[in-house]
Scaffold this active site. Structure first.
Site, PDB file in Angstrom:
ATOM      1  N   ASP A  33       0.931  -1.047   0.048  1.00  0.00           N
ATOM      2  CA  ASP A  33      -0.010   0.242   0.084  1.00  0.00           C
ATOM      3  C   ASP A  33       0.894   1.284  -0.017  1.00  0.00           C
ATOM      4  O   ASP A  33       2.244   1.019   0.479  1.00  0.00           O
ATOM      5  CB  ASP A  33      -0.746   0.061   1.153  1.00  0.00           C
ATOM      6  CG  ASP A  33      -1.643   1.327   1.359  1.00  0.00           C
ATOM      7  OD1 ASP A  33      -2.160   1.709   0.576  1.00  0.00           O
ATOM      8  OD2 ASP A  33      -1.509   1.781   2.603  1.00  0.00           O
ATOM      9  N   ASP A  35      -0.133   5.063   0.907  1.00  0.00           N
ATOM     10  CA  ASP A  35      -0.473   6.155   1.927  1.00  0.00           C
ATOM     11  C   ASP A  35      -0.669   5.556   3.261  1.00  0.00           C
ATOM     12  O   ASP A  35      -1.233   4.642   3.426  1.00  0.00           O
ATOM     13  CB  ASP A  35      -1.624   6.933   1.608  1.00  0.00           C
ATOM     14  CG  ASP A  35      -1.483   7.901   0.608  1.00  0.00           C
ATOM     15  OD1 ASP A  35      -1.193   8.871   0.451  1.00  0.00           O
ATOM     16  OD2 ASP A  35      -1.764   7.247  -0.737  1.00  0.00           O
ATOM     17  N   ASP A 211      -2.202  -0.419   5.903  1.00  0.00           N
ATOM     18  CA  ASP A 211      -2.434   0.255   7.053  1.00  0.00           C
ATOM     19  C   ASP A 211      -4.008   0.401   7.269  1.00  0.00           C
ATOM     20  O   ASP A 211      -4.349   0.867   8.461  1.00  0.00           O
ATOM     21  CB  ASP A 211      -1.789   1.580   7.216  1.00  0.00           C
ATOM     22  CG  ASP A 211      -2.356   2.783   6.412  1.00  0.00           C
ATOM     23  OD1 ASP A 211      -2.478   2.443   5.188  1.00  0.00           O
ATOM     24  OD2 ASP A 211      -2.828   3.576   6.927  1.00  0.00           O
TER      25      ASP A 211
HETATM   26 MG   LIG Z   1      -2.999   3.290   3.416  1.00  0.00          MG
END
Ligand SMILES: [Mg+2]
Length: 263
Positions: A33, A35, A211
């Site tokens: 991922d 960000d 996240d």
């Molecule tokens: Mg993310």
């Protein structure tokens, strides 16, 4: 509601164990991922910072894995390219609505037509509230409210009413200070599965790191295909391992590169 308090309650408690290092050059396929995983979360998506050491690290890792490294993000591929330039990695953008494989072949499963009915109204809604920002990605629309976290419930209600209007082909995703109207037929897990049918990913063990709630589908696909998930930051998750934040991610990726070079 504070920005980072939303959780998916179906998830189980995660282990806090640190992930292992790659056993050899030919075992792993890395799905990362962007960000909140490779880069710190920022108020505005355009303000994200990618430094040269991170570009170098991603390029060297990709080379060490024979190209079996892909970025899997809610951002569009053109946006990822802009921030990672001149690096052009295998990518899945807009939660898998578009994909570019390791050979540079591009696939687009987007149909932005249905969003036309809500696009203008969503912009008007954001313009009327200080601190809100619409990110128009074409096949999905995100409303960022990091600048006005007290408006979280209002943003969710308004966006949900638009999703209800659009019907079952669309769904609302709630992330960290962002809600997104996106296709219900695309998610990060499907991107992992698609990559794993292509060279040089096929035959490897998929490792997915992320996240946010949309990364849970990525963890699930990686696990189903014999790999594992790595959750970045706090929050309940189905991932197998955990790293505390972007600094720890960087450190772990550097250790992965060192061990891959050792083989
Ligand atoms: Mg993310």
């Amino acid at each position: 509601m504070p920005c980072d308090d939303r959780k998916e309650f179906f998830m189980t408690d995660a282990t806090h164990a640190r992930p292992p290092l790659p056993p050899s050059q030919h075992e792993w396929a890395l799905f990362l991922d962007f960000d909140g995983t490779l880069t710190a979360l920022v108020d505005h998506p355009d303000n994200v910072s990618v430094d040269q050491p991170l570009r170098d690290l991603l390029l060297q890792l990709s080379d060490s894995l024979d190209g079996a490294l892909a970025i899997v993000s809610g951002r569009s591929i053109s946006d990822l390219d802009r921030h990672l330039a001149p690096l052009k990695l295998a990518c899945a953008g807009q939660h898998g609505a578009e994909r570019r494989d390791a050979l540079g072949r591009y696939q687009n499963a987007m149909d932005s037509g249905p969003l036309e009915s809500v696009r203008k109204r969503l912009h008007e809604f954001a313009d009327a509230h200080h601190g809100l920002m619409v990110e128009d990605k074409g096949a999905s629309l995100a409303v960022h409210y990091r600048g006005a976290p007290e408006l979280a419930d209002t943003v969710v209600r308004h966006s949900q009413s638009m999703v209800d209007e659009l019907g079952s082909d669309f769904e609302l995703h709630q992330g960290k200070c962002v809600v997104e109207i996106k296709s219900s037929r695309c998610h990060k897990g499907l991107s992992v599965e698609a990559f794993m049918h292509t060279t040089p990913f096929s035959g490897r063990q998929p490792i997915f790191m992320g996240d946010d709630a949309t990364d849970e589908n990525g963890f699930a696909s990686a696990q189903a295909l014999g790999g594992f998930g790595i959750k970045v930051g706090e929050g309940e998750t189905r991932a197998d391992y955990r790293l505390a934040g972007t600094e720890q991610v960087r450190q772990w990726l550097e250790e992965c590169l060192a061990s891959l070079r050792h083989y």
